[in-house]
Design a protein around this motif. Sequence first.
Motif, mmCIF file in Angstrom:
data_model
loop_
_atom_site.group_PDB
_atom_site.id
_atom_site.type_symbol
_atom_site.label_atom_id
_atom_site.label_comp_id
_atom_site.label_asym_id
_atom_site.label_seq_id
_atom_site.Cartn_x
_atom_site.Cartn_y
_atom_site.Cartn_z
ATOM 1 N N SER A 275 11.875 -1.471 4.091
ATOM 2 C CA SER A 275 10.965 -0.168 4.551
ATOM 3 C C SER A 275 10.166 0.014 3.331
ATOM 4 O O SER A 275 8.833 0.075 3.951
ATOM 5 N N VAL A 276 10.271 0.102 2.376
ATOM 6 C CA VAL A 276 9.658 0.359 1.133
ATOM 7 C C VAL A 276 8.425 -0.739 1.153
ATOM 8 O O VAL A 276 7.380 -0.238 1.075
ATOM 9 N N ALA A 277 8.884 -1.801 1.328
ATOM 10 C CA ALA A 277 7.830 -2.950 1.030
ATOM 11 C C ALA A 277 6.851 -2.980 2.249
ATOM 12 O O ALA A 277 5.694 -3.161 2.272
ATOM 13 N N GLY A 278 7.528 -2.630 3.557
ATOM 14 C CA GLY A 278 6.623 -2.812 4.872
ATOM 15 C C GLY A 278 5.604 -1.413 4.695
ATOM 16 O O GLY A 278 4.370 -1.598 4.986
ATOM 17 N N THR A 279 6.235 -0.400 4.476
ATOM 18 C CA THR A 279 5.093 0.869 4.338
ATOM 19 C C THR A 279 4.166 0.724 3.375
ATOM 20 O O THR A 279 3.104 1.102 3.462
ATOM 21 N N GLY A 280 4.459 0.077 2.321
ATOM 22 C CA GLY A 280 3.514 -0.146 1.014
ATOM 23 C C GLY A 280 2.329 -1.167 1.489
ATOM 24 O O GLY A 280 1.376 -0.833 1.290
ATOM 25 N N ILE A 281 2.752 -2.180 2.088
ATOM 26 C CA ILE A 281 1.912 -3.295 2.622
ATOM 27 C C ILE A 281 0.932 -2.705 3.694
ATOM 28 O O ILE A 281 -0.365 -2.887 3.597
ATOM 29 N N LEU A 282 1.705 -1.702 4.580
ATOM 30 C CA LEU A 282 0.777 -1.037 5.663
ATOM 31 C C LEU A 282 -0.160 -0.064 4.963
ATOM 32 O O LEU A 282 -1.363 0.071 5.380
ATOM 33 N N ILE B 43 -3.650 -1.736 6.004
ATOM 34 C CA ILE B 43 -4.034 -1.594 7.505
ATOM 35 C C ILE B 43 -4.151 -0.196 7.652
ATOM 36 O O ILE B 43 -5.520 0.357 7.811
ATOM 37 N N TYR B 44 -3.382 0.992 7.293
ATOM 38 C CA TYR B 44 -3.446 2.228 7.336
ATOM 39 C C TYR B 44 -3.746 2.666 5.979
ATOM 40 O O TYR B 44 -2.677 3.046 5.400
ATOM 41 N N LYS B 45 -4.837 2.513 5.653
ATOM 42 C CA LYS B 45 -5.302 2.843 4.118
ATOM 43 C C LYS B 45 -5.095 4.395 3.853
ATOM 44 O O LYS B 45 -5.771 5.264 4.512
ATOM 45 N N GLY C 120 -5.767 15.149 2.386
ATOM 46 C CA GLY C 120 -6.151 13.629 2.959
ATOM 47 C C GLY C 120 -5.353 12.666 2.542
ATOM 48 O O GLY C 120 -5.422 11.381 3.170
ATOM 49 N N ILE C 121 -3.878 13.047 2.125
ATOM 50 C CA ILE C 121 -3.099 11.669 1.933
ATOM 51 C C ILE C 121 -2.163 11.569 3.325
ATOM 52 O O ILE C 121 -1.651 12.590 3.667
ATOM 53 N N GLY C 122 -2.337 10.305 3.701
ATOM 54 C CA GLY C 122 -1.912 10.107 4.873
ATOM 55 C C GLY C 122 -0.283 10.220 5.120
ATOM 56 O O GLY C 122 0.605 10.262 4.185
ATOM 57 N N LEU C 123 0.108 10.632 6.403
ATOM 58 C CA LEU C 123 1.674 10.654 6.646
ATOM 59 C C LEU C 123 2.477 9.549 6.137
ATOM 60 O O LEU C 123 3.567 9.432 5.508
ATOM 61 N N LEU C 124 1.878 8.292 6.191
ATOM 62 C CA LEU C 124 2.444 7.087 5.995
ATOM 63 C C LEU C 124 2.800 6.845 4.364
ATOM 64 O O LEU C 124 3.837 6.314 3.975
ATOM 65 N N PHE C 125 2.126 7.649 3.493
ATOM 66 C CA PHE C 125 2.617 7.699 2.216
ATOM 67 C C PHE C 125 3.768 8.536 2.026
ATOM 68 O O PHE C 125 4.917 8.081 1.340
ATOM 69 N N PHE C 126 4.067 9.468 2.753
ATOM 70 C CA PHE C 126 5.197 10.204 2.685
ATOM 71 C C PHE C 126 6.507 9.719 3.158
ATOM 72 O O PHE C 126 7.681 9.844 2.873
#
Length: 330
Positions: free
Chosen positions: A213-220, A224-226, A249-255
């Motif tokens: 999950s850490v690797a996947g969200t980091g790559i995204l 992709i969702y920069k 402006g920090i996206g939800l994916l970062f959290f």
Amino acid sequence: MGIRSLIISFIFIISLLSAGYALGTFAPWLTASLIFYAAFAVFFAGFIYRVIKWALIPVPFRIPVTCSQQKSLDWINASPIENPSGKTGVFLRMASEIILFRSLFRNSHTRMYEDRPVYGKDTALWLFGLLFHASMLIIVIRHLRFFIEPVPAVINKLSAWDGMFELGVPTIYLSDIIFTVSAIYLFMRRAAVSRLRYISLVQDYIPLLLIISVAGTGILMRHIYKVDLLKVKELATGWISFSMALPEGIGLLFFVHLFCVCALLLWFPLSKLMHMGGVFLSPTRNLANSNRAIRHINPWNAPVKAHTYEEYEDEFREKMKSAGLPVEKE
């Protein structure tokens, strides 16, 4: 890890998640900071506690696991690394184990061929294990650039080397690909091989799922969702300097990525991931096999009053002589 530790860690993570959901509506910076500080505090405190606990366990006997000839007579060839008799051999043995996973390289598998077992070498686990740990180390070092300003030159050089093929914009890091593929292989190996699935427990899968999950969200986040990396760095340096502020402006994916990292840190001291610290304290690895060369005395032995033969003969000399038994002194 016992079931109690499993339940405690689940409750702790769920409590953090609940607190984050409750606080996130009016204080998102407090939520992110709370999870960040709690995760690192539990990780360091738990890691140090378990290492100290292991270090204080008495090891009265030398129990190195060996697989080769012990040092004995001069005309017999000994193996100084496989069966070390001194500190130099132990150091080389530990270094090869920690850096190159030497014991994992000797992994073998068994299969039935015409009703008889056939043994063969299995280096896939060694290869993916080595790649997994090496790429994870590179990723951790690369991420230090978010917490340090100015960024050390060695980290910039490492990042440049990691993205030397300059594929895509932004550059695809080799360590990201290797890390993700290796983690997926380790998970699928445990899930697909029946004999490994039989001995696997829930706590064997959870760290691998968190890592994936850490690797996947980091790559995204990167491709992709920069997300705005400057704002991420502003947030990270704020945590280091205890100036809590959440840049806009920090996206939800970062959290989501941050939560997966923090959950992994919380899980770390309670799980078999502690082999990172325990490998240095394994008495089957870090002791020299000098049992025949040196007399080792258990330091915790209770004092015993010895009765030597000389004292015995002094006490029973006359009775021994009258019985016709030989004596050393007349």
